[in-house]
Motif scaffolding. Sequence first.
Motif, PDB file in Angstrom:
ATOM      1  N   ASP A  75     -17.038 -50.600 -37.826  1.00 30.10           N
ATOM      2  CA  ASP A  75     -16.659 -51.217 -39.098  1.00 30.10           C
ATOM      3  C   ASP A  75     -17.649 -50.820 -40.188  1.00 30.10           C
ATOM      4  N   PHE A  76     -17.276 -51.077 -41.409  1.00 24.29           N
ATOM      5  CA  PHE A  76     -18.101 -50.724 -42.564  1.00 24.29           C
ATOM      6  C   PHE A  76     -19.413 -51.504 -42.579  1.00 24.29           C
ATOM      7  N   ALA A  77     -19.367 -52.784 -42.264  1.00 20.62           N
ATOM      8  CA  ALA A  77     -20.576 -53.616 -42.317  1.00 20.62           C
ATOM      9  C   ALA A  77     -21.656 -53.071 -41.381  1.00 20.62           C
ATOM     10  N   SER A  78     -21.273 -52.623 -40.200  1.00 18.87           N
ATOM     11  CA  SER A  78     -22.254 -52.073 -39.252  1.00 18.87           C
ATOM     12  C   SER A  78     -22.890 -50.803 -39.791  1.00 18.87           C
ATOM     13  N   LEU A  79     -22.078 -49.909 -40.331  1.00 17.36           N
ATOM     14  CA  LEU A  79     -22.604 -48.676 -40.916  1.00 17.36           C
ATOM     15  C   LEU A  79     -23.536 -48.998 -42.077  1.00 17.36           C
ATOM     16  N   LYS A  80     -23.114 -49.892 -42.951  1.00 15.75           N
ATOM     17  CA  LYS A  80     -23.936 -50.237 -44.115  1.00 15.75           C
ATOM     18  C   LYS A  80     -25.268 -50.851 -43.690  1.00 15.75           C
ATOM     19  N   HIS A  81     -25.231 -51.702 -42.690  1.00 17.05           N
ATOM     20  CA  HIS A  81     -26.465 -52.316 -42.212  1.00 17.05           C
ATOM     21  C   HIS A  81     -27.417 -51.240 -41.685  1.00 17.05           C
ATOM     22  N   PHE A  82     -26.917 -50.328 -40.862  1.00 22.34           N
ATOM     23  CA  PHE A  82     -27.766 -49.256 -40.347  1.00 22.34           C
ATOM     24  C   PHE A  82     -28.331 -48.415 -41.488  1.00 22.34           C
ATOM     25  N   ALA A  83     -27.468 -48.004 -42.412  1.00 26.84           N
ATOM     26  CA  ALA A  83     -27.883 -47.080 -43.473  1.00 26.84           C
ATOM     27  C   ALA A  83     -28.898 -47.700 -44.427  1.00 26.84           C
ATOM     28  N   SER A  84     -28.715 -48.972 -44.767  1.00 28.71           N
ATOM     29  CA  SER A  84     -29.532 -49.530 -45.844  1.00 28.71           C
ATOM     30  C   SER A  84     -30.443 -50.682 -45.459  1.00 28.71           C
ATOM     31  N   ARG A  85     -30.314 -51.204 -44.253  1.00 27.76           N
ATOM     32  CA  ARG A  85     -31.131 -52.373 -43.905  1.00 27.76           C
ATOM     33  C   ARG A  85     -31.960 -52.192 -42.630  1.00 27.76           C
ATOM     34  N   SER A  86     -31.776 -51.093 -41.945  1.00 27.17           N
ATOM     35  CA  SER A  86     -32.566 -50.822 -40.746  1.00 27.17           C
ATOM     36  C   SER A  86     -33.724 -49.890 -41.101  1.00 27.17           C
ATOM     37  N   GLY A  87     -34.424 -49.404 -40.111  1.00 27.29           N
ATOM     38  CA  GLY A  87     -35.500 -48.452 -40.331  1.00 27.29           C
ATOM     39  C   GLY A  87     -35.023 -47.162 -40.980  1.00 27.29           C
ATOM     40  N   HIS A  88     -33.731 -46.893 -40.908  1.00 25.71           N
ATOM     41  CA  HIS A  88     -33.155 -45.713 -41.549  1.00 25.71           C
ATOM     42  C   HIS A  88     -33.343 -45.761 -43.066  1.00 25.71           C
ATOM     43  N   ALA A  89     -33.372 -46.956 -43.632  1.00 20.70           N
ATOM     44  CA  ALA A  89     -33.453 -47.108 -45.087  1.00 20.70           C
ATOM     45  C   ALA A  89     -34.700 -46.450 -45.665  1.00 20.70           C
TER      46      ALA A  89
END
Length: 152
Positions: A75-89
Amino acid sequence: MHLAQLNIARLVDDPDSVRVVEFMRALPAINLLGESSPGFVWRLMGDDGPGAIDQRFPGYEDDERLIANLTVWTDFASLKHFASRSGHAMYLRRRHEWFERSDLPTNVLWWIDEGHVPTLDEAAHRLALLRSLGPTDLAFDMATPVPDPSAR
């Protein structure tokens, strides 16, 4: 439905150069973080190991500096969380240190049937749609997400 995501970027220098070594060394950890994130389904992998750095984007087969990342999420929420709120950010914020700026969209999302494995050719087509038509139900970006069609 699942959400396919492509992002492409052109390194500021050759993949083995000092200018991008920090990013290149971080790739395995970034990939592992993505794979262990809630909602992660699949990502494109290369022939020579865990990254897809050796995969060439259609139309750029001779450009080793252009790299592509193709993933699938629940889902979009999971992708967004990874991209902008995890260590990936942290890496996302620093992307201009390692990648050339582009005036064209470099990220595209589209809905796929569960179990479908997208190809780079398919992803290139979706990116071309986004670049020519702007965000639509067929190709959109993180700023203009389209709801899952099966949930409408």
